[in-house]
Design a protein around this motif. Sequence first.
Motif, mmCIF file in Angstrom:
data_model
loop_
_atom_site.group_PDB
_atom_site.id
_atom_site.type_symbol
_atom_site.label_atom_id
_atom_site.label_comp_id
_atom_site.label_asym_id
_atom_site.label_seq_id
_atom_site.Cartn_x
_atom_site.Cartn_y
_atom_site.Cartn_z
ATOM 1 N N LYS A 123 0.576 -0.925 -0.376
ATOM 2 C CA LYS A 123 0.172 0.004 -0.377
ATOM 3 C C LYS A 123 0.311 1.073 -0.087
ATOM 4 O O LYS A 123 0.528 2.546 -0.050
ATOM 5 N N THR A 124 2.394 0.969 -0.062
ATOM 6 C CA THR A 124 2.707 1.923 0.446
ATOM 7 C C THR A 124 4.358 2.393 -0.703
ATOM 8 O O THR A 124 4.559 0.926 -0.893
ATOM 9 N N THR A 125 5.057 2.803 -0.750
ATOM 10 C CA THR A 125 6.673 2.971 -1.892
ATOM 11 C C THR A 125 7.616 3.717 -0.830
ATOM 12 O O THR A 125 8.346 3.726 -1.379
ATOM 13 N N ASP A 126 7.520 4.252 0.350
ATOM 14 C CA ASP A 126 8.046 5.060 1.317
ATOM 15 C C ASP A 126 8.563 3.946 2.207
ATOM 16 O O ASP A 126 9.248 4.436 3.342
ATOM 17 N N LYS A 127 8.046 3.092 2.203
ATOM 18 C CA LYS A 127 8.264 2.184 3.633
ATOM 19 C C LYS A 127 9.500 1.228 3.577
ATOM 20 O O LYS A 127 9.455 0.866 2.433
ATOM 21 N N ILE A 128 9.663 0.854 4.244
ATOM 22 C CA ILE A 128 10.215 -0.955 4.046
ATOM 23 C C ILE A 128 9.226 -1.667 4.417
ATOM 24 O O ILE A 128 8.950 -1.809 5.302
ATOM 25 N N THR A 179 7.311 3.651 9.698
ATOM 26 C CA THR A 179 8.615 3.763 8.650
ATOM 27 C C THR A 179 8.734 1.984 8.433
ATOM 28 O O THR A 179 9.976 1.571 7.545
ATOM 29 N N THR A 180 7.683 1.113 8.579
ATOM 30 C CA THR A 180 7.799 -0.298 8.060
ATOM 31 C C THR A 180 5.929 -0.662 7.857
ATOM 32 O O THR A 180 5.345 -0.089 8.048
ATOM 33 N N GLU A 181 6.393 -0.972 6.828
ATOM 34 C CA GLU A 181 4.974 -1.974 6.167
ATOM 35 C C GLU A 181 5.111 -3.707 6.019
ATOM 36 O O GLU A 181 5.918 -4.133 5.287
ATOM 37 N N TRP A 182 3.774 -4.044 6.405
ATOM 38 C CA TRP A 182 3.791 -5.701 6.690
ATOM 39 C C TRP A 182 3.255 -6.152 6.213
ATOM 40 O O TRP A 182 2.040 -6.196 6.078
ATOM 41 N N THR A 225 16.556 -11.566 21.531
ATOM 42 C CA THR A 225 17.179 -10.394 21.508
ATOM 43 C C THR A 225 17.968 -10.636 20.108
ATOM 44 O O THR A 225 18.761 -9.578 19.704
ATOM 45 N N ASP A 226 18.178 -12.058 19.751
ATOM 46 C CA ASP A 226 18.583 -12.336 18.364
ATOM 47 C C ASP A 226 17.863 -11.307 17.148
ATOM 48 O O ASP A 226 18.640 -10.583 16.090
ATOM 49 N N ILE A 227 16.041 -11.673 17.316
ATOM 50 C CA ILE A 227 15.627 -10.488 16.150
ATOM 51 C C ILE A 227 15.435 -8.928 16.714
ATOM 52 O O ILE A 227 15.670 -8.547 15.264
ATOM 53 N N ASP A 228 15.704 -8.477 17.993
ATOM 54 C CA ASP A 228 15.730 -7.422 17.911
ATOM 55 C C ASP A 228 17.392 -7.085 16.693
ATOM 56 O O ASP A 228 17.134 -5.762 16.462
ATOM 57 N N LYS A 229 18.415 -7.282 17.151
ATOM 58 C CA LYS A 229 19.462 -7.026 16.932
ATOM 59 C C LYS A 229 19.477 -6.660 15.659
ATOM 60 O O LYS A 229 19.938 -5.910 14.888
ATOM 61 N N TYR A 230 19.094 -8.456 14.818
ATOM 62 C CA TYR A 230 19.348 -8.241 12.981
ATOM 63 C C TYR A 230 18.068 -7.317 12.431
ATOM 64 O O TYR A 230 17.916 -6.398 11.209
ATOM 65 N N PHE A 231 16.874 -6.934 13.203
ATOM 66 C CA PHE A 231 16.049 -6.211 12.533
ATOM 67 C C PHE A 231 16.192 -4.796 12.543
ATOM 68 O O PHE A 231 15.965 -4.084 11.842
ATOM 69 N N TYR A 232 16.775 -4.342 13.900
ATOM 70 C CA TYR A 232 17.057 -2.808 13.414
ATOM 71 C C TYR A 232 18.596 -2.333 13.051
ATOM 72 O O TYR A 232 18.705 -1.270 12.568
ATOM 73 N N MET A 233 19.203 -4.055 13.053
ATOM 74 C CA MET A 233 20.473 -3.580 11.855
ATOM 75 C C MET A 233 20.139 -3.484 10.415
ATOM 76 O O MET A 233 20.637 -2.757 10.016
ATOM 77 N N LEU A 234 18.804 -4.191 9.792
ATOM 78 C CA LEU A 234 18.610 -4.227 8.555
ATOM 79 C C LEU A 234 17.770 -2.604 9.007
ATOM 80 O O LEU A 234 17.719 -1.923 7.723
ATOM 81 N N VAL A 235 16.801 -2.329 9.319
ATOM 82 C CA VAL A 235 15.670 -2.127 9.223
ATOM 83 C C VAL A 235 16.001 -0.535 9.482
ATOM 84 O O VAL A 235 15.539 0.691 9.085
#
Length: 438
Positions: A238-243, A280-283, A383-393
Motif C-alpha cells: 500500500k506504500t512506496t516509501d516504507k520498508i 517506517t515499515t509496512e508488513w 534478542t537476536d530478532i531485535d539485533k538483526y531487525f534494527y540492524m537492517l531496518v
Amino acid sequence: MCPKLLFQVRYKHNRTIYKLFQIPLLKIARKKEKIMFYLLGFLPFLWIHKTKLLQNRYQRKLNKLSSKSIINVGFLVRENCKWSYETLYKKLKENKRFNPVVLIVDEKHEVVDLKKNIEFFKKYNYCVIKNIRDFYKHDIDILFYEQPWFDLDGDFTPENISKTAITLYVPYDVGPDIADDVVSICYDFYKALYKTFVITDKMGDEFKSYSITNIMAVGHPRLDSYLTEVNKKNIIWKTTDKIRIIYAPHHSFGDSLHRWGSWEYNGDHILKLAQENKKTTEWIFKPHPRFKFALTQLLGTKEKAQKVFDDWSKVSTIYDTGDYFDMFKTADLMISDCWSFKIEWLPTCKPYIQLISNFKNRQAEGANVDYFSSAYYKAKKITDIDKYFYMLVRDHKDPNKEQRIALANEFELGATEKIYKFLIDFSYKKHTQDLKQF
C-alpha cells in the motif's frame, strides 16, 4: 527388477531408522489405523509383478500419446497455496497440441477450502474442473500432482492413475532434502510415478539412495517466476516509501512432527515490532496454510486463534494464497521459519531473518537448505530478532548481502523449459527408455 537392497539401516541425528522391506505387500486400511504387513518370502516376486504392471501401463499410454493430436494435461490440486505449475501451465497453453486443465479435489479437510481454490484459479483464467468425483471421465493423458498428500490408498494414487495417464510430480516444497518420514509415508507414491522432477542432482541422489530412480534434476518451475517482470496487478503493498516486510510463520509448533515453528516464543514480540515501527515499515502477514488450524489446537479455541489474525489485520495485510512471487520481488525483508521459503526467497538476494525454534528435538532441515540459507540472519532468541531487525531496518546495514548474491547465482533457473521439452519428447515416444527405471 528387484531393488538391490531389501532393507536399509540409517543413522541420522542420533537415532537409528530401520527401513524394512521397502515395498508393502498387503495393506489393511481401517478408519483410525493402517496396518502394514511385509512378507519376505514373496517380496521379490510381487515386486517384479508390480514393476511389470507399471511398465506395461505406461508403455501403452506412450504408444497412444504419439498418435494423439490433442494431449490433455491435468494438474491435480488440493491447496492453491502449494501451486507450483504457473509457468508450466502457461507454456503448455501456448502449444495447441496440449490442453492443460486444473482438476480441483473436493474433500473435507481442515486446511482445504474448495471455494477459495476455485476463486484463485478462476482469477487467473485457468481452465478449471471442480468437484471431480470420477477422474477417469476427464480423459487425462498426463497428470501432474500438486502434492503427495492425497489419499495414499485411494483413487488418486499414481498406481491407480497409471491405468490411463502418465503421472508426474514436482515437489511443492522447494529445496528441502527428502526426509525419512516422507519416504516412509509416500514411498509407493514416488515409486509408482513415471517421473519426479527435483531441484538438484544432490536431491536426486538422495531419492536414489532409497531405490527411487525415476528422478530428473531440472531446478524448480516456481523459481522461474523470477525470470518474468513484476505484474503490477499483483502488487498488494500500500506504500512506496516504507520498508516492506513479510512475516511468514510456520505451523509446526506444539506437538508437530517437524517443530520448526517458533511462534510460541516470538510471535507476540514480532507483532510488537510491527506495531512499534508503523511509521517506517509496512508488513504482510503470510502464515502457512495450516497455521491457523495449528494455532487453534495450541491455544485451545478458534476465538483465541482468530484474535491473533485480528491483531495482525490492524498492522498488516493478511495474504494466504499461492501467487506470492510478485510480493517477494517487491519486498525488502523476510522474517520466517518456513523451510521452503528459505530457498524460494534466495533469488531476491534480499535479507532474511531466519527464526529458529527452541525445541530440542527440532527436525533437521537437511544439508541442502542449510547451505543455501547460510547467509541468512539466524535468530534463536528475542534478542537476536531485535539485533538483526534494527540492524537492517533502522541502520540499513546488511553484511551478508554479497554472500547471498553468490549463493543465489548458483541456482539454475529454467526448469519450465526443461520439463516442457521432456513432455514434447516423450509425447513422441522419445523417452521409452525411462520405463527401465521401475
